[in-house]
Design a protein around this motif. Sequence first.
Motif, short mmCIF file in Angstrom:
data_model
loop_
_atom_site.label_atom_id
_atom_site.label_comp_id
_atom_site.label_asym_id
_atom_site.label_seq_id
_atom_site.Cartn_x
_atom_site.Cartn_y
_atom_site.Cartn_z
N ALA A 120 0.62 -1.11 -0.04
CA ALA A 120 0.05 -0.21 0.09
C ALA A 120 0.79 1.32 -0.18
N VAL A 121 0.17 2.20 -0.31
CA VAL A 121 1.07 3.62 -0.25
C VAL A 121 2.04 3.83 1.18
N ASP A 122 1.39 3.50 2.31
CA ASP A 122 2.09 3.79 3.41
C ASP A 122 3.44 2.98 3.37
N ARG A 123 3.41 1.86 2.54
CA ARG A 123 4.73 1.02 2.43
C ARG A 123 4.79 -0.07 3.76
N LEU A 124 4.02 0.12 4.67
CA LEU A 124 3.73 -0.62 5.89
C LEU A 124 2.83 -1.71 6.03
N HIS A 125 1.96 -1.74 4.92
CA HIS A 125 0.91 -2.65 5.00
C HIS A 125 0.77 -3.30 3.63
N MET A 126 0.62 -4.45 3.37
CA MET A 126 0.23 -5.21 2.00
C MET A 126 -0.98 -4.58 1.19
N ASN A 127 -0.80 -4.37 0.17
CA ASN A 127 -2.15 -4.19 -0.68
C ASN A 127 -2.76 -5.11 -1.04
N ARG A 128 -3.84 -5.05 -1.84
CA ARG A 128 -4.53 -6.33 -2.08
C ARG A 128 -3.83 -7.36 -2.78
N TRP A 129 -3.05 -7.14 -3.61
CA TRP A 129 -2.07 -8.35 -4.25
C TRP A 129 -1.09 -8.94 -3.02
N GLY A 130 -0.77 -8.07 -2.18
CA GLY A 130 0.14 -8.66 -1.37
C GLY A 130 -0.55 -9.60 -0.27
N HIS A 131 -1.73 -9.14 0.14
CA HIS A 131 -2.58 -9.91 0.93
C HIS A 131 -2.92 -11.23 0.17
N ARG B 270 -1.12 -13.09 -1.96
CA ARG B 270 0.00 -13.64 -1.87
C ARG B 270 0.23 -14.31 -0.39
N MET B 271 -0.10 -13.77 0.56
CA MET B 271 -0.03 -14.07 1.58
C MET B 271 -0.89 -15.14 2.08
N ALA B 272 -2.02 -14.99 1.89
CA ALA B 272 -3.06 -15.95 1.98
C ALA B 272 -2.41 -17.38 1.43
N ALA B 273 -2.13 -17.17 0.14
CA ALA B 273 -1.61 -18.20 -0.73
C ALA B 273 -0.48 -19.11 0.14
N LEU C 150 -1.74 -20.91 3.19
CA LEU C 150 -2.22 -22.01 2.94
C LEU C 150 -1.21 -23.16 2.37
N ARG C 151 -0.33 -22.82 1.63
CA ARG C 151 0.72 -23.77 1.24
C ARG C 151 1.46 -24.11 2.33
N THR C 152 1.79 -23.33 3.58
CA THR C 152 2.37 -23.77 4.63
C THR C 152 1.52 -24.88 5.60
N LEU C 153 0.34 -24.69 5.32
CA LEU C 153 -0.52 -25.69 5.94
C LEU C 153 -0.95 -27.00 5.12
N GLY C 154 -0.01 -26.97 3.91
CA GLY C 154 -0.41 -28.02 2.85
C GLY C 154 -1.70 -28.02 2.31
N LEU C 155 -2.41 -26.93 2.07
CA LEU C 155 -3.81 -26.85 1.65
C LEU C 155 -3.52 -26.26 0.00
N ASP C 156 -4.67 -26.48 -0.71
CA ASP C 156 -4.78 -26.01 -2.02
C ASP C 156 -5.45 -24.48 -2.06
N HIS C 157 -5.51 -24.00 -3.00
CA HIS C 157 -6.01 -22.64 -3.17
C HIS C 157 -6.31 -22.46 -4.62
N THR C 158 -7.27 -21.54 -5.11
CA THR C 158 -7.68 -21.02 -6.31
C THR C 158 -7.39 -19.44 -6.59
N LEU C 159 -6.52 -18.94 -5.48
CA LEU C 159 -6.38 -17.51 -5.67
C LEU C 159 -5.51 -17.44 -6.97
N ARG C 160 -5.82 -16.07 -7.73
CA ARG C 160 -5.27 -15.66 -8.94
C ARG C 160 -4.24 -14.64 -8.46
N LEU C 161 -2.77 -15.05 -8.38
CA LEU C 161 -2.01 -14.01 -7.87
C LEU C 161 -1.29 -13.18 -9.08
N ARG C 162 -0.91 -11.74 -8.72
CA ARG C 162 -0.42 -10.93 -9.75
C ARG C 162 1.27 -11.60 -10.16
N THR C 163 1.22 -11.44 -11.38
CA THR C 163 2.48 -11.93 -12.11
C THR C 163 3.24 -10.81 -11.83
#
Length: 272
Positions: free
Chosen positions: A169-180, A182-185, A188-201
């Motif tokens: 985000a603009v404040d550079r302290l918080h992730m924006n939509r795309w950062g969040h 990726r964090m969700a993904a 989920l990966r750390t938990l060994g779970l699949d996801h259908t999130l579309r991550l920004r290239t």
Amino acid sequence: MDPGRFVALGDSFTEGVGDPHLHHPNGLRGWADRMARQLGRLDPRWEYANLALRSKRIDQVVAEQLPAALALRPTVATFFAGGNDLLAVRSDVDPVLGRFDEVVGALAGSGATVVVFTAFDPRTGPLLEPLLRRVRLFNHGVRDISDEHDVLLVDHARLREYDDPRLWAVDRLHMNRWGHKRMAASVLRTLGLDHTLRLRTLEHPPPRTPLRRAVREEAAFVRGEVLPLLRRRVTGRSEGDLAAPKWPEPVRPAEGLKRLARTRGHAEAPVG
């Protein structure tokens, strides 16, 4: 992993600041809501509660969120706090890590699968070096705590794709939509779970900023974002004092978080 109850604790990182959404509680979506929705798609029996609030220091999380989280009997619990303590003008890392250890021990002792996080360690200029030294000490301690309690770790500091400003985000302290997203993904990966999130290239990183311009931008960032934040810390003002947790009681994400927020009248204007 069998379906159960996902409970999230912490501060703005987990509340979702930087990822505004008019139809989610507190006007924020964030990685935890996105992860919960994925869990609901994997199995509609999953439940979700989020107790995290922006601006909270780790003592406040221990006092206000930990008892409530334990009472909810989570099967999966995520925890990150301490960043607001590190931003204080005078900050001692050891007590923060002591409280962090207390929370992780209590959650792990409850039988939950626990996920913790390091703080991101930006590659930035010398103006923020005192803060970054504290961050690195904190992250070293968090890694030790995760090993000691045998809990899962998302090592945000080592996810170097977050060096890309397009994830912040603009404040550079918080992730924006795309950062969040990726964090969700990552969780989920750390938990060994699949996801259908579309991550920004991110194959085409932005061009390097010339040194003089980078120094000017860094100074402007400190004046416009960091110093006002520090002033709020000195005066004791906290945005979290005026907000309530997004999902204090368990909900079933499979029913649709936007619909649930609308039904309960939780959605508010975006913040952060």
